[in-house]
Design an enzyme around this catalytic site. Structure first.
Site, PDB file in Angstrom:
ATOM      1  N   HIS A 138      -6.043  -1.645  -3.430  1.00 22.68           N
ATOM      2  CA  HIS A 138      -4.532  -1.119  -2.400  1.00 22.68           C
ATOM      3  C   HIS A 138      -4.804  -2.321  -2.071  1.00 22.68           C
ATOM      4  O   HIS A 138      -3.250  -2.312  -1.531  1.00 22.68           O
ATOM      5  CB  HIS A 138      -4.267  -0.126  -2.127  1.00 22.68           C
ATOM      6  CG  HIS A 138      -4.066   1.358  -2.950  1.00 22.68           C
ATOM      7  ND1 HIS A 138      -3.647   2.250  -3.093  1.00 22.68           N
ATOM      8  CD2 HIS A 138      -5.133   2.159  -3.351  1.00 22.68           C
ATOM      9  CE1 HIS A 138      -3.794   3.278  -3.867  1.00 22.68           C
ATOM     10  NE2 HIS A 138      -5.207   3.228  -4.179  1.00 22.68           N
ATOM     11  N   LYS A 154       8.066   1.765   8.354  1.00 22.65           N
ATOM     12  CA  LYS A 154       7.122   0.889   7.624  1.00 22.65           C
ATOM     13  C   LYS A 154       5.449   1.340   8.358  1.00 22.65           C
ATOM     14  O   LYS A 154       6.066   1.050   9.446  1.00 22.65           O
ATOM     15  CB  LYS A 154       6.757   0.601   6.327  1.00 22.65           C
ATOM     16  CG  LYS A 154       7.507  -0.466   6.819  1.00 22.65           C
ATOM     17  CD  LYS A 154       7.260  -1.887   6.328  1.00 22.65           C
ATOM     18  CE  LYS A 154       8.545  -2.062   4.744  1.00 22.65           C
ATOM     19  NZ  LYS A 154       8.107  -1.501   3.680  1.00 22.65           N
ATOM     20  N   ARG A 155       4.194   1.278   8.538  1.00 23.54           N
ATOM     21  CA  ARG A 155       3.459   0.554   9.042  1.00 23.54           C
ATOM     22  C   ARG A 155       3.723  -0.394   9.967  1.00 23.54           C
ATOM     23  O   ARG A 155       4.130  -1.504   9.159  1.00 23.54           O
ATOM     24  CB  ARG A 155       1.820   1.076   8.752  1.00 23.54           C
ATOM     25  CG  ARG A 155       1.717   2.071   8.398  1.00 23.54           C
ATOM     26  CD  ARG A 155       1.331   3.324  10.218  1.00 23.54           C
ATOM     27  NE  ARG A 155       0.796   2.883  10.673  1.00 23.54           N
ATOM     28  CZ  ARG A 155      -0.856   2.734  10.713  1.00 23.54           C
ATOM     29  NH1 ARG A 155      -0.805   4.442   9.910  1.00 23.54           N
ATOM     30  NH2 ARG A 155      -1.992   2.866  11.754  1.00 23.54           N
ATOM     31  N   LYS A 189       3.836  -7.249   6.997  1.00 19.74           N
ATOM     32  CA  LYS A 189       5.717  -6.550   6.561  1.00 19.74           C
ATOM     33  C   LYS A 189       6.615  -7.672   7.181  1.00 19.74           C
ATOM     34  O   LYS A 189       7.949  -7.162   7.123  1.00 19.74           O
ATOM     35  CB  LYS A 189       4.831  -5.127   6.933  1.00 19.74           C
ATOM     36  CG  LYS A 189       4.005  -4.901   6.261  1.00 19.74           C
ATOM     37  CD  LYS A 189       4.086  -3.099   6.613  1.00 19.74           C
ATOM     38  CE  LYS A 189       2.870  -2.124   5.792  1.00 19.74           C
ATOM     39  NZ  LYS A 189       2.712  -1.648   4.534  1.00 19.74           N
ATOM     40  N   THR A 247       5.873   1.734  -1.547  1.00 15.48           N
ATOM     41  CA  THR A 247       6.525   2.802  -2.156  1.00 15.48           C
ATOM     42  C   THR A 247       7.507   3.845  -1.456  1.00 15.48           C
ATOM     43  O   THR A 247       8.548   3.853  -1.520  1.00 15.48           O
ATOM     44  CB  THR A 247       5.206   4.162  -2.090  1.00 15.48           C
ATOM     45  OG1 THR A 247       4.912   4.042  -0.933  1.00 15.48           O
ATOM     46  CG2 THR A 247       4.114   3.694  -3.218  1.00 15.48           C
ATOM     47  N   LYS A 254      11.493   5.208  -2.636  1.00 19.58           N
ATOM     48  CA  LYS A 254      12.458   6.139  -2.120  1.00 19.58           C
ATOM     49  C   LYS A 254      13.334   6.334  -1.679  1.00 19.58           C
ATOM     50  O   LYS A 254      14.661   6.475  -1.464  1.00 19.58           O
ATOM     51  CB  LYS A 254      11.379   6.639  -1.071  1.00 19.58           C
ATOM     52  CG  LYS A 254      10.116   6.817  -1.007  1.00 19.58           C
ATOM     53  CD  LYS A 254       9.172   8.129   0.265  1.00 19.58           C
ATOM     54  CE  LYS A 254       7.850   7.304  -0.678  1.00 19.58           C
ATOM     55  NZ  LYS A 254       6.523   7.111   0.575  1.00 19.58           N
TER      56      LYS A 254
HETATM   57  O1  BZD Z   1      -1.277   1.678  -0.846  1.00 19.60           O
HETATM   58  C1  BZD Z   1      -1.023   0.341   0.903  1.00 19.60           C
HETATM   59  C2  BZD Z   1      -0.509  -0.774   0.453  1.00 19.60           C
HETATM   60  O2  BZD Z   1      -0.798  -1.558   1.351  1.00 19.60           O
HETATM   61  C3  BZD Z   1       0.946  -0.133  -0.324  1.00 19.60           C
HETATM   62  O3  BZD Z   1       1.135  -2.096  -0.645  1.00 19.60           O
HETATM   63  C4  BZD Z   1       0.381   0.213  -1.740  1.00 19.60           C
HETATM   64  O4  BZD Z   1       1.863   0.669  -1.876  1.00 19.60           O
HETATM   65  C5  BZD Z   1       0.081   1.641  -0.717  1.00 19.60           C
HETATM   66  C6  BZD Z   1      -0.251   2.657  -2.027  1.00 19.60           C
HETATM   67  O5  BZD Z   1      -0.600   2.066  -2.955  1.00 19.60           O
HETATM   68  N1  BZD Z   1      -2.383   0.284   1.307  1.00 19.60           N
HETATM   69  C7  BZD Z   1      -2.534   1.504   2.663  1.00 19.60           C
HETATM   70  O6  BZD Z   1      -2.191   2.015   2.393  1.00 19.60           O
HETATM   71  N2  BZD Z   1      -4.110   1.006   3.327  1.00 19.60           N
HETATM   72  C8  BZD Z   1      -3.929   2.155   4.121  1.00 19.60           C
HETATM   73  O7  BZD Z   1      -3.809   2.898   4.522  1.00 19.60           O
HETATM   74  C9  BZD Z   1      -5.275   1.807   4.045  1.00 19.60           C
HETATM   75  C10 BZD Z   1      -6.629   2.779   5.199  1.00 19.60           C
HETATM   76  C11 BZD Z   1      -7.645   2.573   5.538  1.00 19.60           C
HETATM   77  C12 BZD Z   1      -8.521   1.405   5.216  1.00 19.60           C
HETATM   78  C13 BZD Z   1      -7.449   0.784   4.567  1.00 19.60           C
HETATM   79  C14 BZD Z   1      -6.555   0.914   4.093  1.00 19.60           C
END
Ligand code: BZD
Length: 819
Positions: free
Chosen positions: A359, A547-548, A553, A655, A659
């Protein structure tokens, strides 16, 4: 689709009964929260019948099972979603009205189960919804964190984290299953015993501490098909008999240790997204839920199959990022130590049962555990990984004789660290990225050596989202409008949305579409007034980034652009400017100082801009507190503009972008992640694309970065905005408050590269794209067409499509229907 169980009168009776049984009250006396509990139990009752039916069918059909192993499941509230998928939402709404209650208010009583950080956890939740809806046998396996992701409060513009005690009042949709508990062992040492009978060494872990893993099951209701799958989350409990035994022997310290070990494992979800922190407790969490899940899966398999060599035909373990990679070693341990297989047999099975999803390419997110920590906590698992590594290096040497560089780059254990991604790739049969561009970058850059060695393992699965939650539940007005125009087939076949394309130029359809958008904006404006005390005009452009919070970002670029616009309006009050409301929502990891400072900056700018009467409300800035799944649904429905502005190459997929699109928002974004495919579907002319390409970014990075100072020196607009970070404009005269942000862009102090995320490089292109947005919005019919086409072209981005691709190309599951 009114099920027998949902005969209105019966349902009402059941709610009244539940209130009486649970609270010794009449419904007139019960609180809204108590009504929520009573309603949920009534709904659960219906679900349980289908859950049993599904179980029976699975026993009969013996379909292949996918175990979706994930540290995170960001489920969001269950009541509304379950009613939607049971096709009973409207009936229950009416029944409750007759009892004098409002379903929306009842839904709001539910805690928002936040057992995930962001995209990765929410993707897992969407996948479970699609798996059940498509009729595939799937188990989600995870951890029952007692505290989910913190709740965010904004105090004086700063983020404050408040614990999320989601289990406080009891969660009605979970089922405790102590009869399926599993023992998980930590620490101790491995004793090797020669067994003359078999001529082999036996490996026995001794002197360990153990924890009991107790499963809690949550139902995952498929849409209108009677299928109910299971999300199984594990909780930790001390092994009490064992502890007494120790106590009898006077080993009090050990008994207490065992108790303490169990106590904190499931305490809390680590609040980092895309960041690796290397904490021992995190490693414990990983092994805890993996060991329990794999033990349970093997036990289940053995109940109805005699030969474990058939495991790959009947089971896939899908690893959601590297966090569950322990699966590879734990499965090997069980096959070797408990089932007595040879290494070769066990490896053959393991490498045809495990599959890994990547991811992120962000270096700081890659999991590398120090071998001291690892081997002490998990001695037998470490031993197995050492042997996997030894053989893997042999394989590298065979393929690239004498090439030490390859070994250095690809080894699973190197430099005193266990590299989890390398273990996941070596130990599985599939490696997938989550959007086309992301998969290409994996193959060409990050995982190049692995791709060269195992080209056939690599594949792409572009992410998707469930339309049941993000349109049917979240945007009922638009959902009804769509159904009125093309029927309700889109609920399980989102590609049908393309039938809406014929309405793109239809004046009446355009008006209706934009009128629905307007009503959703009114709904959000009301929420903002209630929660932020800010009045926003629903006729202004709602420009949203939720988003986070993460530097890549680039929420910072967004707010710097707002500062720039504000300067423009102040300098040229007569200037033509279409009113705009910039809406932000974002949680920052508790320890991510710069991200938290960015939240403060957004709120500081909001304070100044929103209170400046001289600009006649042309510009508003809103920071929505505690962004989470439940308010997200409402926010997507109300957005005109979707901000997807990550530095190209950094966002694996995204994602949220999907949405927004589904709900008729137009994207302003970079050619990153799934944005590329969004633009491909909707057409260049219906999105606003700007900025460096991923190739350009990667090129700069491979050649030592770029020089942001040139932009500062040559562009007065940029210079003005940056100076305002350190001249007190947004900090009541405090020059220091935002200096770290200023420094991060221009590198006046630190030795890090400046502006790692190319904000200044992209700033002017972004501002220019925003200008195009404004011009386009002024053309009402033109905008309506764009918005409508975004919805009409979003069919590809359903998680139903994603899951079907996983099934066809990785999992090979059998479809099940309930007879
Ligand atoms: O996963 C996210 C990516 O940043 C997005 O681009 C992607 O759309 C989504 C789904 O594939 N990654 C995360 O959300 N990662 C984490 O939250 C995470 C959590 C703990 C440790 C490492 C990563």
């Amino acid at each position: 689709m009114l099920d027998n169980h949902f005969k209105k009168e019966e349902f009402k009776k059941s709610v009244k009964e539940n209130v009486k049984m649970l609270y010794r009250k009449t419904i007139e006396e019960a609180s809204q929260e108590q009504i929520f509990q009573a309603v949920s139990l009534a709904v659960k009752d219906v679900i349980i019948d289908n859950w049993l039916l599904t179980q029976k069918q699975y026993e009969k059909d013996d379909p292949k099972i996918v175990y979706y192993l994930s540290m995170e499941f960001l489920m969001g509230r269950a009541l509304g979603n379950n009613l939607i998928n049971l096709c009973a939402y409207n009936e229950v709404k009416e029944a409750l009205e007759e009892l004098g209650f409002d379903l929306n208010v009842i839904e709001d009583q539910e805690p928002d189960p936040a057992l995930g950080n962001g995209g990765l956890g929410r993707l897992a939740a969407c996948f479970l919804d699609s798996l059940a809806t498509l009729g595939y046998c799937a188990y989600g396996c995870g951890i029952r964190y007692h505290y989910g992701l913190f709740k965010q409060k904004i105090e004086n513009g700063f983020q404050v984290e408040v614990p999320d005690n989601w289990l406080k009042d009891g969660y009605p949709f979970e089922l405790r299953r102590p009869e399926y508990a599993k023992e998980v062992k930590f620490g101790g040492y491995v004793k090797v015993e020669y067994d003359p009978a078999t001529g082999r060494n036996n490996f026995v872990q001794e002197g360990y501490q153990s924890v009991l893993a107790i499963p809690y099951d949550m139902p995952i209701v498929g849409y209108n098909n009677k299928i109910v799958n299971t999300l199984r989350i594990w909780d930790a409990q001390a092994i009490s008999e064992f502890q007494l035994d120790l106590f009898d022997k006077g080993d009090y310290r050990k008994a207490v240790e065992q108790e303490n070990l169990a106590k904190n494992i499931c305490d809390v979800l680590y609040p980092n997204d895309n960041h690796y922190a290397g904490k021992e407790l995190r490693l414990k969490q990983q092994y805890f839920f993996i060991s329990a899940s794999i033990q349970a899966a093997i036990e289940k398999f053995k109940k109805s199959h005699s030969d474990l060599h058939d495991l790959p035909k009947k089971v896939t373990f899908q690893l959601n990022d590297t966090h569950p990679t322990m699966t590879v070693a734990e499965l090997m341990r069980i096959l070797l130590d408990e089932e007595g297989m040879t290494w070769e047999e066990a490896w053959e099975i393991t490498t045809h049962t495990c599959a890994y999803t990547n991811h992120t390419i962000m270096a700081e997110a890659l999991e590398k555990w120090p071998i001291e920590l690892f081997s002490k906590l998990l001695p037998r698992i470490y031993q197995i990984i050492e042997e996997i590594n030894r053989r893997f290096i042999q394989e590298i040497n065979n393929k690239y004789p004498g090439n030490q560089e390859k070994v250095r780059k690809m080894a699973i254990i190197y430099d005193g660290q266990v590299k989890m991604a390398h273990l996941a790739i070596a130990g599985g049969y599939s490696v997938n990225g989550v959007a086309r561009l992301h998969t290409e970058i994996l193959k060409k850059q990050e995982l190049k050596d692995f791709y060269e060695m195992y080209p056939d393992k690599f594949n792409n699965k572009t992410n998707g989202i469930t339309q049941r939650r993000f349109l049917l539940h979240g945007n009922p007005l638009l959902a009804d409008w769509v159904t009125d125009h093309i029927g309700d087939g889109w609920v399980t076949d989102l590609a049908q949305l393309s039938k809406l394309k014929v309405y793109a130029d239809d004046k009446k359809a355009q008006q209706e579409f934009m009128n629905i958008k307007y009503q959703n904006k009114v709904r959000l404006a009301k929420y903002i007034l209630e929660h932020n005390g800010i009045e926003v005009d629903p006729r202004s452009i709602f420009d949203v980034q939720v988003k986070r919070l993460h530097e890549y970002k680039r929420q910072l670029m967004n707010i710097l652009h707002v500062m720039y616009l504000y300067n423009q309006i102040k300098e040229h009050p007569e200037m033509d400017f279409y009113p705009r409301t910039f809406i932000f929502g974002a949680k920052a990891a508790a320890g991510y100082v710069r991200a938290k400072l960015t939240i403060k900056l957004i709120n500081a700018v909001a304070d100044v801009v929103n209170n400046d009467r001289s600009i006649n409300g042309k510009l508003k800035v809103v920071f929505i507190e505690n962004y989470r799944v439940s308010n997200a649904e409402m926010i997507f429905a109300a957005a005109d503009v979707s901000e997807q502005i990550s530095t190209a190459s950094k966002e694996a997929s995204g994602t949220g972008n999907m949405k927004f699109m589904l709900n008729g928002a137009v994207t302003i974004g970079t050619m990153d992640g799934a944005n590329v495919e969004i633009v491909e579907e909707v057409g260049q002319e219906n999105a606003f694309i700007f900025g460096l390409s991923s190739d350009e970014v990667i090129n700069y990075e491979n050649n030592g970065g770029y020089n942001p100072m040139q932009y500062f020196n040559n562009d007065p607009d940029i210079r003005n905005v940056l100076m305002q970070l350190i001249n007190g404009t947004y900090s009541n005269g405090d020059f220091e408050l935002f200096r770290d942000i200023y420094d991060s862009l221009l590198n006046t102090k630190s030795s890090d590269r400046a502006d790692t995320y190319f904000i200044l490089a992209d700033f002017k292109a972004y501002a220019e794209a925003q200008k195009r947005v404004e011009e386009a919005y002024k053309d009402e019919a033109g905008w309506a067409k764009k918005a409508l086409l975004n919805t009409a072209c979003s069919g590809k981005f359903t998680s139903d499509r994603t899951i079907q691709q996983y099934v066809d190309e990785i999992w090979h599951l059998d479809k099940v229907t309930i007879e």
